[in-house]
Scaffold this motif. Structure first.
Motif, short mmCIF file in Angstrom:
data_model
loop_
_atom_site.label_atom_id
_atom_site.label_comp_id
_atom_site.label_asym_id
_atom_site.label_seq_id
_atom_site.Cartn_x
_atom_site.Cartn_y
_atom_site.Cartn_z
N ARG A 270 0.81 -1.22 0.00
CA ARG A 270 0.00 0.00 0.00
C ARG A 270 0.85 1.28 0.00
NH1 ARG A 270 -4.20 0.45 4.46
NH2 ARG A 270 -5.11 1.86 2.94
N GLU A 271 2.16 1.12 -0.09
CA GLU A 271 3.04 2.29 0.03
C GLU A 271 2.95 3.21 -1.18
OE1 GLU A 271 7.08 1.35 0.81
OE2 GLU A 271 6.67 0.28 2.66
N ASN A 272 3.07 4.51 -0.88
CA ASN A 272 3.24 5.56 -1.89
C ASN A 272 4.14 6.60 -1.24
OD1 ASN A 272 3.13 7.84 -3.48
ND2 ASN A 272 0.93 7.74 -3.84
N PRO A 273 5.44 6.63 -1.56
CA PRO A 273 6.38 7.46 -0.81
C PRO A 273 6.16 8.96 -0.93
CG PRO A 273 7.45 6.44 -2.71
CD PRO A 273 6.11 5.80 -2.57
N ALA A 274 5.34 9.39 -1.89
CA ALA A 274 5.09 10.83 -2.03
C ALA A 274 3.74 11.27 -1.46
CB ALA A 274 5.16 11.23 -3.51
N VAL A 275 2.95 10.32 -0.98
CA VAL A 275 1.56 10.66 -0.67
C VAL A 275 1.43 11.67 0.46
CG1 VAL A 275 1.18 8.69 0.90
CG2 VAL A 275 -0.76 9.71 -0.31
N VAL A 276 2.22 11.53 1.53
CA VAL A 276 2.09 12.47 2.65
C VAL A 276 2.54 13.87 2.25
CG1 VAL A 276 3.04 13.06 4.92
CG2 VAL A 276 2.14 10.77 4.49
N LEU A 277 3.63 13.95 1.50
CA LEU A 277 4.08 15.27 1.04
C LEU A 277 2.99 15.96 0.23
CD1 LEU A 277 7.73 14.37 0.00
CD2 LEU A 277 7.01 15.62 2.03
#
Length: 386
Positions: A270-277
């Motif tokens: 489920r990871e998306n490394p840019a989602v929080v930014l």
């Protein structure tokens, strides 16, 4: 002596390793009384870095000085100390300017050193019975004698200053509002720091209910569960046109709320490394400020796509530019804050120890790593006692 040694992905073990020795006349040896498991350790534990087996983990360390080098002048045997996770020389240009997280002398070819962490120099970690501390006059913070505030003081090595750092990167001012993504230990400390600094409204975003409960109970924060609906819309529905500041306390292993939940407490798929930014860019008002103490790396062997594997993220830079947002990034310069935070603890004006969920013997480290890695309910901050 016994130490926590990395064996490979999802595998640490208690092994017998050599005891540290004085290697330079400015070293001290510390008998460790408390060391902590950090969320940053999980990146290595999960095989998401280039860490090789054999690393002794542990960058959050405190204890008592048992041996001093001949050049050490401010410490003596018996002193109780806590060490910033940063290893710093104290005299390079960055150290002189307060950027001890980016010391250019302790780790050739790289700005910054740390105990027990991949690519951060040759310094063994403190999840062990003893630890060598280089440049000890500069790196060790003296504490009151005895064992009072042991849990709170242990958090001065990293998470309390790092949470504080997140709010300072975002330039939070008294009376302003703030959204903090991530209710792990650093996110909770960022929320607690925001409360101490007089934030008017605090929003904390996560999916683990026990963590959100802590944010509400101890930080007067409004909990936002991103599994329920879009966290940006939840915050804007409560606050209006966007909060003044935002903090990313998650980093590159962020979970995308638009992916389907699973039964696993944590699912790398489920990871998306840019989602929080990108969520912060949407959440913070025009001309607001973002603080990013969450860890990002230049390479990620377990990344969800090739671009992320190279440390390149799909950030909505056009929207960031359009809104005129300011961004502060980078690991915490712990010495910038730890003395003042220590004194606040001593005077009773701060007590971050409520974030500690477990204090266990060192030999239970493999079990606690597994529980922490699974984001089990109630496993927030684990302290190890050698």
């Amino acid at each position: 002596m016994d130490a926590v040694v990395y064996q490979g992905p999802q595998d640490v073990a208690i092994e017998e390793v050599d005891e540290p020795e004085i290697e330079h006349e400015n070293d001290v040896i510390v008998d460790i009384t408390t060391t902590c498991i950090c969320g940053s350790d999980l990146h290595m534990y999960e095989g998401r870095t280039s860490a090789d087996p054999g690393i002794v983990f542990g960058h959050e360390n405190m204890g008592n000085v048992i041996e001093t080098g001949d050049a050490v002048t401010s410490l003596e045997e018996g002193d109780r100390v806590v060490m910033p996770f940063n290893v710093a020389c104290g005299f390079c240009r960055n150290c002189e300017n307060g950027y001890t997280g980016f010391c250019t002398n302790v780790n050739p070819g790289f700005a910054g050193g740390a105990y027990g962490y991949v690519a951060m120099g040759p310094y063994k970690g403190g999840q062990a019975e003893k630890l060598r501390v280089p440049y000890a006059d500069f790196n060790a913070l003296k504490l009151p004698e005895g064992d009072e505030h042991e849990d709170a003081f242990a958090l001065l090595a990293d998470i309390f200053p790092t949470g504080w750092h997140g709010t300072r990167l975002a330039n939070l001012q008294p009376g302003e509002s703030i959204a903090i993504f991530g209710a792990g230990p650093v996110g909770l400390m960022a929320a607690y720091s925001a409360k101490i600094q007089g934030a008017s409204e605090i929003y904390v975003v996560d999916r683990v209910e026990s963590r959100l409960d802590l944010a509400e109970d101890h930080c007067d924060a409004r909990p936002i569960n991103f599994e329920e609906s879009d966290p940006v819309e939840q915050i804007k529905d409560l606050h209006g046109g966007g909060v003044d500041t935002g903090v990313d306390a998650v980093g590159y292993q962020a979970i995308d709320p638009e992916t389907d939940p699973t039964d696993d407490a944590y699912d790398p798929a489920r990871e998306n490394p840019a989602v929080v930014l990108n969520q912060l860019i949407q959440t913070v008002r025009p001309t607001g400020e973002l603080g990013i103490p969450g860890l990002y790396v230049p390479s990620d062997p377990g990344a969800p796509d090739e671009m992320a594997a190279q440390g390149r993220l799909g950030i909505d830079f056009g929207k960031l530019f359009e809104k005129g947002l300011k961004v502060g990034t980078g690991q915490c310069n712990v010495k910038e804050y730890n003395r003042q935070l220590r004194d606040m603890i001593i005077e009773g004006r701060a007590d971050p120890s409520w974030v500690v969920s477990h204090r266990v013997d060192l030999d239970r480290a493999p079990e606690m790593y597994e529980k922490f890695d699974k984001r089990e309910e109630g496993v927030i901050k684990v302290l190890l006692e050698p």
